[in-house]
Scaffold this motif. Structure first.
Motif, short mmCIF file in Angstrom:
data_model
loop_
_atom_site.label_atom_id
_atom_site.label_comp_id
_atom_site.label_asym_id
_atom_site.label_seq_id
_atom_site.Cartn_x
_atom_site.Cartn_y
_atom_site.Cartn_z
N ARG A 139 -4.69 -11.19 13.82
CA ARG A 139 -3.87 -11.79 12.75
C ARG A 139 -2.40 -11.58 13.12
O ARG A 139 -1.70 -10.80 12.48
CB ARG A 139 -4.16 -11.10 11.41
N HIS A 166 0.22 5.45 0.23
CA HIS A 166 -0.84 6.42 0.51
C HIS A 166 -0.36 7.81 0.12
O HIS A 166 -0.61 8.23 -1.00
CB HIS A 166 -1.26 6.32 1.99
N GLN A 190 -7.87 -7.61 14.73
CA GLN A 190 -8.50 -8.75 14.06
C GLN A 190 -7.90 -10.08 14.50
O GLN A 190 -8.33 -11.14 14.03
CB GLN A 190 -8.32 -8.62 12.54
N ALA A 192 -7.64 0.07 5.25
CA ALA A 192 -7.17 -0.77 4.14
C ALA A 192 -6.93 -2.20 4.62
O ALA A 192 -7.09 -3.16 3.87
CB ALA A 192 -5.89 -0.19 3.55
N ALA A 193 -6.54 -2.34 5.89
CA ALA A 193 -6.32 -3.67 6.43
C ALA A 193 -7.63 -4.33 6.88
O ALA A 193 -7.63 -5.43 7.41
CB ALA A 193 -5.33 -3.61 7.60
N GLY A 194 -8.75 -3.64 6.68
CA GLY A 194 -10.05 -4.27 6.90
C GLY A 194 -10.68 -3.99 8.24
O GLY A 194 -11.55 -4.74 8.68
N ASN A 234 3.54 9.87 5.22
CA ASN A 234 2.81 9.17 6.29
C ASN A 234 3.01 7.67 6.38
O ASN A 234 2.29 7.01 7.11
CB ASN A 234 1.31 9.48 6.18
N ALA A 293 -4.86 -2.70 13.08
CA ALA A 293 -5.94 -3.51 12.52
C ALA A 293 -5.63 -5.00 12.68
O ALA A 293 -6.51 -5.79 13.05
CB ALA A 293 -6.15 -3.16 11.04
N ALA A 318 2.86 6.08 9.86
CA ALA A 318 1.54 6.10 10.50
C ALA A 318 0.59 5.13 9.81
O ALA A 318 -0.22 4.48 10.48
CB ALA A 318 0.97 7.52 10.47
N VAL A 319 0.67 5.03 8.50
CA VAL A 319 -0.16 4.04 7.79
C VAL A 319 0.22 2.64 8.31
O VAL A 319 -0.66 1.82 8.60
CB VAL A 319 0.02 4.15 6.26
N ALA A 370 -6.26 5.32 7.61
CA ALA A 370 -6.11 4.84 6.23
C ALA A 370 -5.53 3.42 6.25
O ALA A 370 -6.05 2.51 5.59
CB ALA A 370 -5.21 5.79 5.43
N GLY A 371 -4.47 3.23 7.03
CA GLY A 371 -3.84 1.91 7.10
C GLY A 371 -4.79 0.88 7.69
O GLY A 371 -4.92 -0.24 7.18
N ALA A 372 -5.47 1.27 8.77
CA ALA A 372 -6.37 0.33 9.45
C ALA A 372 -7.54 -0.05 8.55
O ALA A 372 -7.93 -1.21 8.47
CB ALA A 372 -6.87 0.95 10.74
N GLY A 384 -1.32 1.97 11.53
CA GLY A 384 -2.74 1.66 11.36
C GLY A 384 -2.94 0.20 10.95
O GLY A 384 -3.85 -0.47 11.45
N VAL A 385 -2.08 -0.28 10.05
CA VAL A 385 -2.19 -1.67 9.62
C VAL A 385 -1.91 -2.59 10.82
O VAL A 385 -2.65 -3.55 11.06
CB VAL A 385 -1.22 -1.98 8.46
N SER A 410 -3.81 9.12 8.91
CA SER A 410 -3.01 8.10 8.21
C SER A 410 -3.17 6.73 8.87
O SER A 410 -3.21 5.71 8.18
CB SER A 410 -1.53 8.50 8.21
N VAL A 411 -3.25 6.71 10.19
CA VAL A 411 -3.49 5.44 10.90
C VAL A 411 -4.83 4.86 10.44
O VAL A 411 -4.95 3.66 10.16
CB VAL A 411 -3.49 5.67 12.43
N ILE A 471 0.82 -1.21 0.00
CA ILE A 471 0.00 0.00 0.00
C ILE A 471 0.85 1.26 0.00
O ILE A 471 1.81 1.38 0.77
CB ILE A 471 -1.02 0.02 1.17
#
Ligand SMILES: Cc1ncc(C[n+]2csc(CCOP(=O)(O)OP(=O)(O)O)c2C)c(N)n1
Ligand SMILES: [Mg+2]
Lengths: 301, 396
Positions: free
Chosen positions: A89, A68, A87, B71-73, A72, A83, A75-76, B67-69, A79-80, B64-65, A66
């Motif tokens: 994972r 963006h 979840q 995209a990760a569902g 950033n 998540a 920070a992206v 956005a990442g979160a 966020g991943v 941005s966090v 990814i």
């Protein structure tokens, strides 16, 4: 999202992308992914890597990837990670791969925030010492006295007058478990470091010297040679730090004079012209010597 | 079952967000948004809300966090105001472009300089072109109800866009109102977990955020616009679903208030709507045929609904709590652009009012209605928006 399937060997970063001939960065990325294996999500900021790997409809990435915006990626990546945690994972890991401009300069605040939060991200900076995607402008990673398009050498100018930001030290000061420098000229070392970084949790940082034939202006078959010279002269020290302590360096058998490394690159040509940069060359040699001293790079020493 | 409590507006929003079970929350403090994310932080700290709370170093990173979160569902949420929203701007455009359906509260506050922390709509208006769906709410109750709808709207497979619920700072976020809360079971039935078709997953590697050349870029942009325009029907349905299970109907994309036979119609959004409704009632008692269109969903712009509501009106006065420097107020411009050239389109007058928290009260409204009638009667052509209650002494 289909890339031209030219390569026969199973790779997570296949050919068909649009990197320049001899691109150190493209080579680094392929080997980074060989070391991480397939269970990763890669985040990239805007830059050469994003540009040459993502013309819409094509992709050499065989892992989820990814992009963006420019500043950033850390920070992206956070966020991943959040998540994935939410979840459940835990097996999938997050790797950010960004250029020096994204890392040293415009995304520095986001990087520092990610490091301080302790997020489980392996951040890899592919350092080609300038904003190459936009034509080779000066960055905080540009080494002293290099000529760039925004700080060119000229009648009244010897190129960049400031020092390269010591980012590995700054990153290490965040108290993170693993920091290393590597070079695309030493692929086995690079992969070993990436593999090791993957064994830690929390933020980790690897800075890879990725010579750029187009930006540094040297023949494109010499990428690895130029990369080796950078290491051998001491300007690019290769080391590993765990929990803030140096635990290993790549030793040098023989010290290469910095001029041998510099003279093949047009970004330093002005230093070699007749009325030119004797004192700058001396300062660069002094910097290399300081690295050799600081990191104990000489085999004998 | 529909418990009623007197709570701060911010708490109402936090409770709505909690009821929607977000996976990831990320935020940075700025007044007057802060109470919302502080409430959420407390809920996470007390184990009432099972979410990852990412405490970032800037609003740029907060968005941005998300956005990442996303995209990760993962369903994700943030809130901000003013300078913070402007700092997020680039990230919000990119997130809409990548069709990342997170939800945020835009707590309205003026923009520097001069620095001012009171309410106006300049901050969220500056994001109206980013590709966000934008709602504006009148009360804390409406804020609560619209936040319930927001996640479902954002995540609708035909829409897939970030949603921003705009809410006046202080006036709504810091005042205590009676708010009726929805039953968690009803919310869960209404809002299933977020299961996007595409998400970052090593088992199905995909590339996100590609470079698009001129041969496809326009189609990408048009697709966002189309998702919004076609999405209007879906948005109305989802708002109606919320109305059904909460028993509270605030209207669809707009609320038409006493417009049926109105000669003069005001158009407004946000908390000033309550004041205007009272003024309309009063004027009606005095025999004036005045009505109000409250815009609830500002992007996509509900011009069909507005056109319908103002049909038959002689003159429309738009209340803009924002201004496009060198031009006019945003809502006025939208309306004029859409109605221009239509047969029997009413005269439209744009008023700039309430910037930096300047009070808009019943007297202001009465004055504006009188002015609107005057302009209509005298067939005046106004050269530009009218700035309400400017103080000439300060200007000289
Ligand atoms: C906010 C913002 N500013 C500037 C740019 C333009 N820009 C795109 S890539 C880039 C340089 C990238 O340099 P670096 O991070 O070193 O990566 P490289 O291309 O050298 O690998 C710049 C300046 C941008 N995309 N966004
Ligand atoms: Mg670079």
């Amino acid at each position: 999202m289909c890339a031209a399937k030219v390569e026969t060997r199973e790779s997570l970063f296949v050919s068909g992308h649009r990197a320049c001939h001899g691109c150190g960065l493209a080579l680094a990325v392929r080997h980074i992914l060989e070391a991480t294996g397939p269970n990763v999500i890669v985040v990239s900021p805007t830059g050469c890597l994003e540009t040459f790997t993502s013309p819409y409809g094509y992709s050499p990435w065989r892992v989820p990837w990814i992009h963006h915006v420019f500043e950033n990626a850390p920070a992206v990546a956070s966020g991943v990670v959040a998540a994935l945690k939410a979840q459940g994972r835990p097996v999938t890991r997050v790797v950010a791969i960004g250029g020096d401009g994204a890392t040293f300069d415009i995304g520095f605040g986001a990087l520092s925030g990610m490091l301080e939060r302790g997020d489980d991200v392996l951040y890899i900076c592919t350092d080609n010492g300038a904003y190459m995607n936009t034509g080779g402008q000066r960055s905080g990673a540009t080494p002293s006295w290099a000529s760039t398009t925004t700080h060119p050498a000229g009648k009244q100018s010897v190129g960049k007058t400031e020092r390269k930001k010591d980012l590995p030290e700054i990153v290490a000061a965040h108290g993170i478990p693993y920091v290393a420098t590597a070079s695309v000229a030493y692929l086995r070392d690079l992969k070993k470091k990436v593999k090791k970084a993957m064994t830690f949790h929390g933020p980790r940082y690897i800075q890879i010297d990725t010579p750029c034939p187009s930006g540094w202006n040297f023949p494109s078959h010499l990428t690895l040679e130029v990369g080796r010279q950078a290491v051998k002269c001491g300007l690019v020290p290769l080391f590993e730090m765990e929990n803030g302590k140096i635990i290993g360096v790549r030793k040098l058998k023989k010290k290469l004079p910095v001029t041998e490394y510099l003279q093949g690159q047009k970004r330093y040509r002005h230093l070699f012209e007749s009325d030119g940069g004797q004192s700058e060359l001396q300062k660069l040699q002094a910097e290399a010597d300081k690295n050799i001293e600081k990191y104990g790079l000489m085999e004998s020493g | 079952m529909n418990e009623v409590k007197v709570v701060e507006g911010s708490e109402a929003v936090a409770l709505a967000v909690k009821a929607c079970r977000p996976h990831v929350i990320s935020a940075y403090p700025i007044s007057p948004q802060t109470h919302i994310v502080e409430s959420l932080a407390r809920m996470v700290a007390d184990g009432e809300l099972d979410a990852q709370y990412v405490r970032v170093e800037s609003e740029f990173s907060a968005a941005s966090v998300l956005a990442g979160a996303s995209a990760a569902g993962s369903r994700s949420y943030t809130a901000s105001s003013s300078q913070g929203l402007l700092l997020m701007t680039e990230v919000l455009y990119a997130s809409a472009g990548m069709r990342l359906p997170f939800v945020m509260t835009g707590v309205n506050r003026s923009i520097s300089a001069p620095i001012n922390i009171q309410v106006d709509h300049q901050d969220t208006m500056s994001l109206r072109d980013a590709g966000l769906i934008q709602f504006y709410v009148e009360s804390s109750q409406e804020a609560y109800d619209v936040h319930l709808a927001a996640f479902k709207i954002a995540e609708d497979p035909q829409i897939m866009l970030p949603v921003m619920v705009c809410m006046d700072g202080w006036v709504l976020t810091h005042s205590y109102e009676r708010v009726a809360f929805a039953d968690q079971k009803a919310v869960d039935e209404f809002l299933p977990p977020f299961r996007p078709e595409n998400y970052l997953d090593p088992a199905h590697p995909k590339s996100w955020g590609s470079y698009a050349e001129a041969d496809v870029l326009m189609e990408f942009k048009y697709a966002i616009h189309r998702a919004m325009s076609l999405g209007k029907a879906r948005i109305k349905e989802i708002l109606a679903e919320v109305a059904a299970f909460t028993g509270r109907d605030h209207g669809g994309l707009i609320e038409a208030y006493r417009t049926a036979d109105a000669d003069v119609v005001l158009v407004a959004m946000g908390s000033m709507v309550g004041t205007i409704k009272d003024a309309v009632d009063e004027l009606r008692q005095g025999g004036k045929k005045v009505g109000l269109v409250k815009i609830r969903c500002y992007r996509p712009f509900p011009y069909e609904e507005i056109e319908e509501a103002i049909r038959g009106a002689k003159v429309v006065g738009v209340m803009d709590a924002n201004f496009s420097m060198g031009s006019e107020g945003a809502v006025g411009l939208d309306l004029k652009a859409k109605l221009c050239g239509r047969p029997e389109a009413p005269l439209i007058i744009d008023y700039i009012a309430g910037l930096g928290g300047r009070e808009i009260n019943a007297q202001t409204i009465r004055k504006l209605v009188a002015r609107t009638e005057d302009v209509y009667r005298s067939r005046l052509i106004l050269p530009e928006s009218e700035w309400v209650d400017l103080n000439p002494a300060i200007l000289s």
